[in-house]
Scaffold this motif. Structure first.
Motif, mmCIF file in Angstrom:
data_model
loop_
_atom_site.group_PDB
_atom_site.id
_atom_site.type_symbol
_atom_site.label_atom_id
_atom_site.label_comp_id
_atom_site.label_asym_id
_atom_site.label_seq_id
_atom_site.Cartn_x
_atom_site.Cartn_y
_atom_site.Cartn_z
ATOM 1 N N LEU A 1 -5.813 -6.089 -6.386
ATOM 2 C CA LEU A 1 -4.919 -5.968 -7.534
ATOM 3 C C LEU A 1 -4.893 -4.502 -7.962
ATOM 4 O O LEU A 1 -5.953 -3.893 -8.146
ATOM 5 N N ALA A 2 -3.701 -3.934 -8.104
ATOM 6 C CA ALA A 2 -3.556 -2.534 -8.493
ATOM 7 C C ALA A 2 -2.545 -2.435 -9.629
ATOM 8 O O ALA A 2 -1.477 -3.050 -9.567
ATOM 9 N N THR A 3 -2.874 -1.666 -10.645
ATOM 10 C CA THR A 3 -1.981 -1.485 -11.788
ATOM 11 C C THR A 3 -1.495 -0.045 -11.821
ATOM 12 O O THR A 3 -2.304 0.889 -11.835
ATOM 13 N N ILE A 4 -0.174 0.105 -11.861
ATOM 14 C CA ILE A 4 0.448 1.424 -11.897
ATOM 15 C C ILE A 4 1.228 1.554 -13.198
ATOM 16 O O ILE A 4 2.097 0.722 -13.495
ATOM 17 N N LEU B 1 1.187 4.566 -2.623
ATOM 18 C CA LEU B 1 1.128 5.956 -2.175
ATOM 19 C C LEU B 1 2.408 6.713 -2.496
ATOM 20 O O LEU B 1 2.370 7.927 -2.733
ATOM 21 N N ASP B 2 3.547 6.023 -2.533
ATOM 22 C CA ASP B 2 4.807 6.676 -2.885
ATOM 23 C C ASP B 2 4.956 6.880 -4.393
ATOM 24 O O ASP B 2 5.486 7.898 -4.837
ATOM 25 N N LEU B 3 4.494 5.920 -5.184
ATOM 26 C CA LEU B 3 4.669 6.022 -6.633
ATOM 27 C C LEU B 3 3.639 6.924 -7.303
ATOM 28 O O LEU B 3 3.917 7.509 -8.353
ATOM 29 N N VAL B 4 2.453 7.022 -6.721
ATOM 30 C CA VAL B 4 1.359 7.777 -7.345
ATOM 31 C C VAL B 4 1.159 9.087 -6.592
ATOM 32 O O VAL B 4 0.845 9.085 -5.403
ATOM 33 N N GLU C 1 0.836 -1.206 0.000
ATOM 34 C CA GLU C 1 0.000 0.000 0.000
ATOM 35 C C GLU C 1 0.870 1.254 0.000
ATOM 36 O O GLU C 1 0.613 2.207 -0.742
ATOM 37 N N ASP C 2 1.918 1.252 0.810
ATOM 38 C CA ASP C 2 2.829 2.399 0.855
ATOM 39 C C ASP C 2 3.511 2.615 -0.490
ATOM 40 O O ASP C 2 3.766 3.761 -0.889
ATOM 41 N N LEU D 1 -8.957 5.397 -3.056
ATOM 42 C CA LEU D 1 -9.441 4.068 -2.653
ATOM 43 C C LEU D 1 -8.306 3.234 -2.070
ATOM 44 O O LEU D 1 -8.468 2.588 -1.040
ATOM 45 N N ALA D 2 -7.164 3.257 -2.732
ATOM 46 C CA ALA D 2 -6.015 2.479 -2.256
ATOM 47 C C ALA D 2 -5.518 3.007 -0.918
ATOM 48 O O ALA D 2 -5.052 2.243 -0.079
ATOM 49 N N GLU D 3 -5.631 4.314 -0.720
ATOM 50 C CA GLU D 3 -5.181 4.899 0.538
ATOM 51 C C GLU D 3 -6.095 4.509 1.692
ATOM 52 O O GLU D 3 -5.639 4.338 2.821
#
Length: 181
Positions: free
Chosen positions: A143-146, A119-122, A115-116, A133-135
């Motif tokens: 599943l999260a796509t960056i 928050l660091d990349l986005v 999760e961090d 939402l992720a925060e």
């Protein structure tokens, strides 16, 4: 551009007596969630060049269920002990070590580091509504796509990404409601 897909391991079982946290297996709901989110990934056309993962039992079991359901059964994960309970900074180091021939990489690991990492990349600048939402919570088996604005993995740094997809098990299977996150 590179694409990093983060899969948090599915919900582990606390009923099994194990000597080490590392050895905790998935619980029944975790097995259901890993399969459900994998099925959703396959139906959504999620494809990866490689998989890197924590070798903890709950990650290996998550991938054992996720990969066939997603149509990724032929990809052999690279097991990296650095991912086990890693901080965001360590996870960024792992990402920077990835081979540039891989454009899309799936990483399976643990919170709070995963999760961090989001928050660091986005950046928190309103450009990526999914970040909120992720925060709130990056639940098990989510599943999260960056998308990363870099040509080389070694160039990954804070605020270089956009969260373009965020899917929780409860989004694809009503039986996996928020009380099970």
């Amino acid at each position: 551009m590179k694409r990093l897909i983060l899969l948090r391991h599915a919900k582990s079982g606390w009923d099994d007596a194990v000597a080490r946290d590392y050895d905790r297996p998935l619980g029944e709901r975790g097995r259901t969630a890993a399969t459900s989110i994998g099925r959703w990934a396959g139906q959504s056309g999620v494809a990866v060049d490689s998989i890197i993962a924590s070798p903890a039992v709950r990650c290996t079991e998550t991938l054992d269920l996720f990969q066939p359901a997603a149509g990724m059964a032929t990809i052999e994960p690279h097991w990296d002990r650095r991912i086990y309970l890693a901080s965001s900074a360590t996870l960024i180091d792992v990402v920077r070590d990835l081979d540039d021939e891989n454009v899309v990489v799936l990483m399976c690991g643990h919170n709070p580091g995963m999760e961090d990492l989001i928050l660091d990349l986005v950046p928190d600048d309103g450009s990526t509504p999914l970040r909120d939402l992720a925060e709130e919570q990056f639940p098990t088996a989510a599943l999260a796509t960056i998308e990363l604005d870099v040509a080389h993995w070694r160039d990954v740094d804070n605020r270089c990404g956009r969260l373009v997809q965020f899917t929780r098990p409860r989004d694809v299977d009503d039986s996996l409601g928020p009380e099970d996150d």
